[in-house]
Enzyme design. Structure first.
Site, PDB file in Angstrom:
ATOM      1  N   LEU A 138     -24.004 -93.249 -48.767  1.00  0.00           N
ATOM      2  CA  LEU A 138     -24.791 -92.353 -47.923  1.00  0.00           C
ATOM      3  C   LEU A 138     -26.021 -91.921 -48.709  1.00  0.00           C
ATOM      4  O   LEU A 138     -25.962 -91.772 -49.931  1.00  0.00           O
ATOM      5  CB  LEU A 138     -23.976 -91.110 -47.529  1.00  0.00           C
ATOM      6  N   ASP A 139     -27.131 -91.712 -48.008  1.00  0.00           N
ATOM      7  CA  ASP A 139     -28.340 -91.229 -48.658  1.00  0.00           C
ATOM      8  C   ASP A 139     -28.108 -89.854 -49.264  1.00  0.00           C
ATOM      9  O   ASP A 139     -27.197 -89.125 -48.867  1.00  0.00           O
ATOM     10  CB  ASP A 139     -29.493 -91.147 -47.660  1.00  0.00           C
ATOM     11  N   ARG A 140     -28.963 -89.481 -50.207  1.00  0.00           N
ATOM     12  CA  ARG A 140     -28.834 -88.191 -50.895  1.00  0.00           C
ATOM     13  C   ARG A 140     -28.734 -87.030 -49.900  1.00  0.00           C
ATOM     14  O   ARG A 140     -27.879 -86.156 -50.026  1.00  0.00           O
ATOM     15  CB  ARG A 140     -30.022 -87.973 -51.826  1.00  0.00           C
ATOM     16  N   THR A 142     -27.933 -87.089 -46.731  1.00  0.00           N
ATOM     17  CA  THR A 142     -26.915 -87.242 -45.693  1.00  0.00           C
ATOM     18  C   THR A 142     -25.589 -86.635 -46.140  1.00  0.00           C
ATOM     19  O   THR A 142     -25.129 -86.869 -47.250  1.00  0.00           O
ATOM     20  CB  THR A 142     -26.713 -88.723 -45.340  1.00  0.00           C
ATOM     21  N   ARG A 238     -32.574 -93.780 -39.912  1.00  0.00           N
ATOM     22  CA  ARG A 238     -33.877 -93.159 -40.152  1.00  0.00           C
ATOM     23  C   ARG A 238     -35.011 -94.052 -39.672  1.00  0.00           C
ATOM     24  O   ARG A 238     -35.960 -93.600 -39.014  1.00  0.00           O
ATOM     25  CB  ARG A 238     -34.017 -92.856 -41.640  1.00  0.00           C
TER      26      ARG A 238
END
Length: 305
Positions: A138-140, A142, A238
């Site tokens: 997961l992105d930072r 998220t 995104r």
């Protein structure tokens, strides 16, 4: 503290100095105490290798890189309250926002990978060497449900399950504006742009990305959307919503607003709220959910009033 990279070369006069002393003496903006914290996190690299000892001696001609990501120097630790499920094969975590998933140049300690490894080691005393597999990222910014495999018997099966799209991944996100259709699908080839490092739909050369969505609730200037990820490309949600003219609130890199209806937004409003799959060993059907984090839930309340 801003995001920065400092590059130094040790001269002959400094040879033999402790690295924390040397770096603090070379960079006016960093005290020795701050340098020690950066070293502990893993943000100082000597001769191309990350170091972890403040007492490491430097030698003439060696290169030093100091990476700062602009975020607090506190080290994140995984607590039992973050754990949704754990057995001998899997660890399911409710990831807080603002935590790097895997090591970066600026930090190793305090990333979710490191925190999970330390957590497993602390709960697996006497069970032998810990084996940790990252099957999802997961992105930072998220938050939400994510899974690690923690046993050799689970690694390959979980990797194959994600690759074969046999995992149901659901997200909740707040996007700018109102979508024309209450339900829909984005389908494109996504590729990383070298100049910006952002993902973008291309006519050829990218990887297939499929995103399905359903409108949950509309507000004055934004919409709460449930997203089903059919594929799992980097920045997929995104990029797709940005290209559709509805970037995520707070996702300034993809054109999202930092303010909405008079409220400031500190991060991308994206939350992995549900994950469903078959257990790789017992073959039991599993489903995990994570409640919206405080900042996102609070914004929803404000937008609804």
């Amino acid at each position: 503290m801003a995001s920065k990279i400092y590059r130094l070369t040790v001269d002959s006069q400094a040879s033999g100095q402790r690295i924390d002393q040397y770096v603090a003496g070379q960079i006016e903006d960093l005290s020795r105490g701050v340098v020690r914290k950066v070293i502990d996190l893993g943000g100082v690299h000597l001769a191309g290798r990350r170091i972890g000892r403040c007492s490491q001696a430097v030698r003439a001609g060696q290169s030093i890189e100091v990476y700062l990501d602009g975020r607090p120097l506190d080290k994140f630790s995984l607590l039992s309250e973050h754990v949704l499920f754990q057995d001998d094969y899997l660890l399911i975590i409710d990831k807080p926002p603002g935590i790097d998933f895997q090591p970066t140049h600026a930090r190793f300690k305090g990333t979710l990978y490191d925190a999970t490894l330390r957590f497993i080691e602390s709960t697996a005393a006497g069970k032998g060497k810990v084996s940790l597999g990252m099957v999802q990222r997961l992105d930072r910014d998220t938050s939400g449900v994510t899974v690690f495999s923690i046993h050799q018997r689970a690694h390959r099966a979980m990797t194959r399950m994600f690759a074969d799209r046999r995992v149901d991944k659901r997200y909740r996100t707040l996007v700018f504006g109102h979508l024309n259709e209450k339900e829909g699908e984005f389908r494109s080839l996504l590729a990383r742009q070298h100049r910006t490092n952002l993902m973008k739909s291309v006519k050829k050369g990218g990887k297939e990305a499929i995103t399905r969505y359903r409108v949950v609730e509309e507000f004055a200037e934004s919409t709460l959307v449930e997203v089903e990820l059919i594929t799992g490309r980097s920045h997929q949600i995104r990029a797709h919503f940005s290209e559709a003219g509805h970037p995520l609130l707070g996702d300034t890199r993809y054109g999202g607003p930092a303010h909405i209806s008079g409220y400031e937004i500190q991060r991308s409003m994206l939350h992995a709220f549900r994950l469903s799959f078959e257990h790789p060993v017992s073959h039991e059907n599993l489903m995990f959910e994570a409640p919206l984090p405080e900042d996102m839930a609070g914004l929803l309340v404000r937008l609804a009033n």
